[in-house]
Design an enzyme around this catalytic site. Structure first.
Site, PDB file in Angstrom:
ATOM      1  N   CYS A  98       0.812  -1.211   0.000  1.00 32.53           N
ATOM      2  CA  CYS A  98       0.000   0.000   0.000  1.00 32.53           C
ATOM      3  C   CYS A  98       0.856   1.277   0.000  1.00 32.53           C
ATOM      4  O   CYS A  98       1.517   1.548  -0.992  1.00 32.53           O
ATOM      5  CB  CYS A  98      -0.968  -0.040   1.180  1.00 32.53           C
ATOM      6  SG  CYS A  98      -2.392   1.025   0.959  1.00 32.53           S
ATOM      7  N   ARG A 132     -12.190   6.229  -3.005  1.00 35.01           N
ATOM      8  CA  ARG A 132     -11.292   5.178  -2.527  1.00 35.01           C
ATOM      9  C   ARG A 132     -11.682   3.845  -3.140  1.00 35.01           C
ATOM     10  O   ARG A 132     -12.867   3.586  -3.359  1.00 35.01           O
ATOM     11  CB  ARG A 132     -11.372   5.059  -1.010  1.00 35.01           C
ATOM     12  CG  ARG A 132     -10.618   6.111  -0.258  1.00 35.01           C
ATOM     13  CD  ARG A 132     -10.597   5.813   1.225  1.00 35.01           C
ATOM     14  NE  ARG A 132      -9.464   4.972   1.603  1.00 35.01           N
ATOM     15  CZ  ARG A 132      -8.232   5.436   1.798  1.00 35.01           C
ATOM     16  NH1 ARG A 132      -7.979   6.717   1.648  1.00 35.01           N
ATOM     17  NH2 ARG A 132      -7.251   4.642   2.145  1.00 35.01           N
ATOM     18  N   HIS A 197      -3.991  -5.813   1.664  1.00 30.43           N
ATOM     19  CA  HIS A 197      -3.924  -6.071   3.094  1.00 30.43           C
ATOM     20  C   HIS A 197      -4.572  -7.430   3.315  1.00 30.43           C
ATOM     21  O   HIS A 197      -5.001  -8.079   2.378  1.00 30.43           O
ATOM     22  CB  HIS A 197      -4.686  -4.996   3.865  1.00 30.43           C
ATOM     23  CG  HIS A 197      -4.194  -3.619   3.591  1.00 30.43           C
ATOM     24  ND1 HIS A 197      -2.978  -3.177   4.044  1.00 30.43           N
ATOM     25  CD2 HIS A 197      -4.742  -2.587   2.914  1.00 30.43           C
ATOM     26  CE1 HIS A 197      -2.810  -1.919   3.652  1.00 30.43           C
ATOM     27  NE2 HIS A 197      -3.864  -1.539   2.958  1.00 30.43           N
TER      28      HIS A 197
END
Lengths: 246, 494
Positions: A98, A132, A197
């Site tokens: 990320c 997002r 993640h």
């Protein structure tokens, strides 16, 4: 070091600063899977300003954080840029997730058009997006000629576009690098970058073992790993693959 | 003595009525919409009850807001003595229920939102339940727990006289974005609320600065240094960096997560003096006690549920009670009789075996839950239920920020660890990498999982569940085990 005994050095960058999204699980998985095979591990937790020689290391993990923390780490890493670059060119095994991933590229362009320079170690750039990109992801990777499906969870506003560099894998479900070109992550030498993640390594032992093998190879050691019982990981992955692919 | 607090929050007891007694719009169109909305909402509540489906704690409000968008403000303004809101990451439900108990004990009629129904729809439903068909709400106080992300939206319609802020921990990131953003949205919302008084956790460096940054009067509560309560986690500390200058905070001591006595070596930002401070903490079998120092004198505070976090909830409720002008003796008495709501350390009995049910939703709460688990005597059968619906947080990565590693050290006291829920298998993977012996780890469906821990040979069964796993778990559990203490069911108005 005792003769014949293998000790891998794991460098966990900014563990106190970048403790979001459970990414420390990547280090846990790497360490445990070494230890379960009798490979000793030394974990070096490197925080802002701590001295470290990257070339001495075998595996380096860099995660992401909130904006404030990310700025602190960017400043600190900028001072170590040359050493890190030398280690990367020398084959250091790196996993960057990320924000850590974005930092290795050329730049990050904010919504207002400000260009924040990255470390420039890998050929890609990132642009902020309005929405997002959040959700579960399935990516197909190729590991030693074998197609492997990995699962994870992405949550990023940045859209990354690769230059002359391979993606880590192909998106089957989710957005990946930018939601447009079907790529996820980046791969250069032994550097592995991803938005996933979850965390990535504990959920995907095949990838973890690959990163262990690469580190052993770089040291000129036998890279064959004893098999482990991964039934739980397989069951957990099946649950998500079934839900997302069917 | 009472006057001291009332001076702190001048508006609380007299002036605020001006802001609350403004009636609703009188025009016919609005009245019509209002009444239709109430009728429809009441019909939905009746249907939900009839069908026995769900708790119906948000649907009526959702529909009523669609029909009459101004309904919440109109109903809430009728709370004659005012509105208290509780927000923050952990402890909202418990703190709000404790305040409700205190205020009822003091003889007031209250509207309280149902546990966990803390979005604008749930808050609206609470008022709808209490409203007559003509739209009258007859109560003294409205006591509302409000979701952090919904706080700006709710406060645009409902004016709170007091806002209690418990703490800020990492929670469901995929829904809220990062913590800094949540805090800044709450800060901006508070600035828009003239005269609102704050009750703040002095020990949380993310909460305490809100008084200065919003220019509001604040009443602080906190815990002094203590030794009896072991803290298991140093890992999930969010606010270890100064919110003003970014330097790493120096801690004289800390209780758990980032809560403690902090000071910034850079800009001098430090923990404010607590108006209500707990010292001499002692943790018993199923309770936690401390000595309380406050402007009202010194008292012994007994909270009949274990866990340091519940002591914090008690301190918050005590402070809110004082701010409302309730006699300290009445507050202490009310808190001593507190019974936990569903999944907040709820106790059951199965053939003489104690069964504890606890909600978990973020690393800090989970670490505290594990701390409480390891403080139990004897051996334990553990059940962990992890779902990943929207209300749980779709991203379960946070399980890797929980310090399950403490279970490796104490595994000889764990008889079994049963993982269940939509992501039960992944929970088992987490335990594997924490070093828990694999022969103790089981993955089962919820029914079998409950049977497994109830019939395990441990002295206690301890169940931890995320939000949407809690209700099915409780339902299954109730089929086998007896609820030990009567759960306080909170009627909307009493």
């Amino acid at each position: 070091m005792q003769k014949g005994k293998v000790v891998l050095k794991v460098c966990h960058l900014y563990p106190d600063l970048l403790n979001l999204y459970g990414d420390r699980g990547n280090v846990m998985a790497y360490v445990r899977r070494c230890q379960w095979r009798g490979i000793e591990v030394e974990v070096h937790r490197i925080n802002l300003g701590d001295p470290v020689d990257f070339r001495e290391m075998d595996f380096l993990f860099l995660g992401g954080g909130s904006d404030r923390e990310q700025n602190l780490m960017a400043k600190d890493l900028e001072n170590r840029r040359e050493l890190l670059q030398a280690a990367v060119e020398d084959g250091l095994v790196v996993l960057a997730i990320c924000g850590g991933y974005q930092l290795l590229g050329k730049y990050y362009r904010t919504l207002e058009g400000h260009v924040i320079p990255g470390l420039g170690l890998l050929d890609f750039y990132t642009e902020a997006g309005r929405e997002r990109m959040i959700g579960n992801v399935v990516v197909e990777l190729e590991i030693e000629g074998e197609h492997v499906r990995v699962t994870g969870f992405e949550n990023h506003a940045g859209r990354t576009f690769l230059g002359q560099i391979s993606p880590l894998g192909r998106v089957l479900v989710g957005y990946g690098n930018n939601g447009e070109d079907g790529t996820e992550g980046a791969r250069y030498k032994n550097v592995f970058c991803s938005y996933l993640h979850g965390p990535l390594l504990p959920k995907n032992p095949r990838l973890t073992d690959h990163l262990i093998s690469l580190a052993l190879m770089r040291r000129g050691l036998p890279a064959e790993l004893a098999p482990l019982d991964d039934r739980l990981e397989r069951v957990a992955a099946e649950v998500m693959l079934k839900r997302l692919l069917m | 003595m009472r006057n001291e607090f009332q001076q702190q929050f001048q508006p609380l007891t007299s002036d605020f009525q001006t802001s609350n007694s403004k009636g609703c719009r009188k025009d016919l169109a609005f009245r019509l919409r209002l009444i239709i909305a109430i009728l429809v909402a009441k019909a939905i509540m009746w249907l939900v009850r009839l069908l026995g489906r769900g708790k119906g704690s948000s649907l009526p409000g959702m529909v009523a807001l669609k029909i009459c968008p101004g309904i919440l403000g109109c109903l809430a303004r009728q709370a004659s003595r005012g509105v208290v809101m509780v927000t923050g990451t952990n402890g909202k439900t418990t703190t709000n229920n404790m305040i409700a108990r205190v205020v009822r004990e003091a003889g007031y009629r209250v509207v309280v939102n149902a546990e966990g129904a803390n979005l604008i729809t749930g808050v609206t439903t609470a008022f709808l339940k209490a409203a007559s068909l003509s739209g009258r709400v007859d109560c003294d106080y409205a006591l509302l727990e409000v979701d952090e992300a919904s706080f700006p939206r709710v406060t645009r319609q409902v004016y709170p006289n007091i806002v209690v802020i418990t703490n800020f921990f990492r929670d469901q990131l995929d829904r809220y974005g990062e913590l800094d953003k949540t805090i800044s949205l709450i800060r901006e919302a508070l600035v828009q609320l003239p005269g609102t008084g704050l009750v703040l956790n002095a020990d949380d460096p993310l909460v305490a600065p809100l008084a200065t940054s919003t220019g509001k009067e604040a009443f602080y509560y906190g815990l002094g240094e203590h030794h009896q309560v072991a803290s298991f986690s140093a890992a999930a500390r969010e606010g270890r960096f100064c919110p003003h200058c970014g330097r790493e905070l120096f801690y004289a001591y800390y209780h758990y997560s980032q809560l403690g006595n902090y000071r910034c070596p850079g800009c001098g930002f430090s923990r404010p003096l607590a108006d209500v401070e707990g010292t001499e903490v002692s943790q018993g079998d199923h309770r936690i006690t401390c000595r309380l120092r406050s402007p009202a004198g010194s008292h012994e505070l007994v909270i009949p549920v274990p866990g340091l976090y519940n002591l914090y909830n008690g301190l918050a409720a005590f402070s809110a009670g004082l701010s409302l002008g309730v006699e300290p003796g009445v507050i202490i008495g009310a808190l001593a009789g507190y019974t936990p709501a569903t999944g907040r350390m709820e106790r059951f009995l199965y053939r003489d075996k104690p069964v504890l049910l606890n909600l978990v939703k973020n690393p800090t709460g989970f670490n505290e839950g594990l701390g409480a688990l390891l403080s139990l005597p004897g051996t334990v059968d553990v059940l962990i239920a992890i779902n990943d619906n929207d209300a749980d947080g779709r991203d379960i990565s946070w399980l890797w920020d929980v310090d399950f590693e403490v279970l490796e050290e104490h595994h000889h006291r764990l008889n079994s660890l049963v993982c269940t829920g939509q992501r039960g298998a992944e929970m088992a993977v987490r335990l594997k990498y924490a070093g828990v012996p694999l022969d103790k780890v089981v993955v089962e469906n919820m029914h079998r999982a409950v049977e497994h821990v109830l019939n395990g040979s441990g002295n206690t069964a301890y169940l931890l569940a995320t939000y949407t796993a809690l209700w099915p778990l409780e339902r299954i559990l109730s089929g086998y085990a007896k609820r030990e203490s009567r759960v306080e069911s909170l009627p909307s108005v009493s």
